[in-house]
Scaffold this motif. Structure first.
Motif, short mmCIF file in Angstrom:
data_model
loop_
_atom_site.label_atom_id
_atom_site.label_comp_id
_atom_site.label_asym_id
_atom_site.label_seq_id
_atom_site.Cartn_x
_atom_site.Cartn_y
_atom_site.Cartn_z
N GLU A 123 0.81 -1.21 0.00
CA GLU A 123 0.00 0.00 0.00
C GLU A 123 0.85 1.27 0.00
OE1 GLU A 123 -2.64 -0.25 3.33
OE2 GLU A 123 -3.62 -2.06 2.60
N LEU A 124 2.18 1.12 0.05
CA LEU A 124 3.06 2.27 0.10
C LEU A 124 3.40 2.73 -1.32
CD1 LEU A 124 5.51 1.07 2.89
CD2 LEU A 124 3.60 2.65 3.13
N ALA A 125 3.36 4.04 -1.54
CA ALA A 125 3.69 4.61 -2.85
C ALA A 125 5.01 5.37 -2.70
CB ALA A 125 2.58 5.54 -3.31
N PHE A 126 6.07 4.81 -3.24
CA PHE A 126 7.41 5.41 -3.14
C PHE A 126 7.62 6.39 -4.29
CE2 PHE A 126 7.72 1.38 -0.89
CZ PHE A 126 8.35 1.78 0.28
N TYR A 127 7.03 7.59 -4.15
CA TYR A 127 7.13 8.58 -5.22
C TYR A 127 7.93 9.82 -4.81
CZ TYR A 127 3.22 10.82 -2.79
OH TYR A 127 2.42 11.39 -1.85
N MET A 131 17.34 13.23 0.17
CA MET A 131 18.79 13.21 0.05
C MET A 131 19.36 12.75 1.38
SD MET A 131 21.52 13.52 -1.55
CE MET A 131 21.47 14.46 -3.02
N THR A 132 20.15 11.69 1.34
CA THR A 132 20.78 11.16 2.54
C THR A 132 22.30 11.20 2.36
OG1 THR A 132 20.92 8.87 1.78
CG2 THR A 132 18.84 9.56 2.79
N ALA A 133 23.00 10.80 3.40
CA ALA A 133 24.46 10.73 3.31
C ALA A 133 24.90 9.73 2.26
CB ALA A 133 25.03 10.35 4.68
N ASN A 134 24.03 8.76 1.94
CA ASN A 134 24.34 7.75 0.93
C ASN A 134 23.76 8.09 -0.43
OD1 ASN A 134 25.72 6.17 2.79
ND2 ASN A 134 23.84 5.18 3.46
N GLY A 135 23.27 9.30 -0.60
CA GLY A 135 22.69 9.70 -1.88
C GLY A 135 21.17 9.74 -1.82
N MET A 136 20.56 9.83 -3.00
CA MET A 136 19.10 9.92 -3.09
C MET A 136 18.45 8.57 -2.83
SD MET A 136 18.02 12.91 -3.70
CE MET A 136 16.83 13.47 -4.84
N VAL A 137 17.34 8.60 -2.08
CA VAL A 137 16.54 7.40 -1.86
C VAL A 137 15.08 7.76 -2.10
CG1 VAL A 137 18.12 6.34 -0.20
CG2 VAL A 137 16.31 7.85 0.63
N ARG A 138 14.32 6.77 -2.52
CA ARG A 138 12.88 6.98 -2.69
C ARG A 138 12.19 6.71 -1.37
NH1 ARG A 138 10.07 4.69 -7.72
NH2 ARG A 138 9.95 2.90 -6.36
N THR A 139 11.16 7.50 -1.09
CA THR A 139 10.42 7.36 0.15
C THR A 139 8.92 7.39 -0.14
OG1 THR A 139 10.45 9.75 0.53
CG2 THR A 139 12.21 8.46 1.56
N ALA A 140 8.17 6.83 0.78
CA ALA A 140 6.71 6.85 0.69
C ALA A 140 6.17 7.69 1.85
CB ALA A 140 6.15 5.43 0.77
N PRO A 141 5.52 8.82 1.55
CA PRO A 141 4.93 9.61 2.64
C PRO A 141 3.75 8.87 3.27
CG PRO A 141 4.74 10.76 0.51
CD PRO A 141 5.35 9.42 0.26
N PRO A 158 2.99 13.05 10.43
CA PRO A 158 3.58 12.78 9.12
C PRO A 158 4.93 12.08 9.26
CG PRO A 158 3.82 15.10 9.66
CD PRO A 158 3.01 14.47 10.76
N ALA A 159 5.19 11.15 8.35
CA ALA A 159 6.46 10.43 8.36
C ALA A 159 6.70 9.89 6.96
CB ALA A 159 6.41 9.29 9.38
N TYR A 160 7.83 9.20 6.81
CA TYR A 160 8.18 8.59 5.54
C TYR A 160 8.63 7.16 5.80
CZ TYR A 160 8.34 13.38 3.84
OH TYR A 160 8.00 14.65 3.51
N VAL A 161 8.44 6.32 4.80
CA VAL A 161 9.00 4.96 4.82
C VAL A 161 10.07 4.93 3.75
CG1 VAL A 161 8.55 2.50 4.53
CG2 VAL A 161 6.83 3.96 5.61
#
Length: 193
Positions: A123-127, A131-141, A158-161
């Motif tokens: 059910e998570l939408a990673f759109y 930006m992290t120390a390891n570069g860009m990552v996709r997250t799901a709000p 509010p949070a992110y996965v």
């Protein structure tokens, strides 16, 4: 115990037997002294097994724990040996351990912690991206129904996965800003409302 644990135990038993046999063959003339030394090694081995088996209990007793002072409206988080601060929050009724990260703008859950909090992976939408120390990552709000720390309960947080691999969920400023005061003093991070 799992099948792997039994396999490791059998391996250690065989290794110990081979070493004991070799030790006896080498010291046939000094059998009394050999038995004393063998008894000492058996006790060391059993002591090591006991420490390994009880390590989580020992660590829980020795490691400092977060303190909740409800009457003062304060939460004190002790500094961990690695220099970070950790807090265990009830997210949707499940206890989840977070590393406090005042440099993170958002609160970020690992996929495993999100699942524990009742957020289904399909059910998570990673759109969105972060930006992290390891570069860009996709997250799901996401919105967490309830988040509780000590006597304080917040709703619709509010949070992110994080879609990528993370070893620890992060408690960022999107949650921490709900506290009127954040202070680091005497090896503790203190949150007050």
């Amino acid at each position: 115990m799992t099948g792997d644990d039994y396999g490791q135990l059998i391996y250690l038993g065989l290794l110990g037997s081979v070493l004991a046999f070799w030790y006896f063959v080498q010291g046939r003339q000094k059998l009394g002294r050999t038995l004393q030394q063998m008894a000492a090694w058996v006790l060391i081995f059993l002591g090591t097994l006991a420490v390994i088996g009880l390590w989580s209990d020992i660590r829980g007793t020795v490691a400092p724990q977060q303190t909740v002072m409800a009457e003062d409206g304060r939460i004190a988080l002790p500094q961990a040996p690695d220099g970070h601060y950790y807090a265990t929050l009830e997210v949707n009724g499940s206890p989840i351990r977070f590393m406090v990260d005042t440099g993170a703008s958002g609160t970020v859950l690992t996929r495993r912690d999100a699942e524990r909090a009742g957020l289904e992976d399909d059910e998570l939408a990673f759109y969105s991206e972060a930006m992290t120390a390891n570069g860009m990552v996709r997250t799901a709000p996401v919105r967490l129904d309830t988040v509780a720390l000590g006597p304080f309960t917040d709703e619709r947080v509010p949070a992110y996965v994080n879609e990528g691999e993370m070893s620890q969920s992060l408690l960022g400023m999107s949650y921490l800003q709900r506290y009127g005061r954040i202070e680091i003093a005497d090896g503790e991070l203190i949150l007050e409302r």
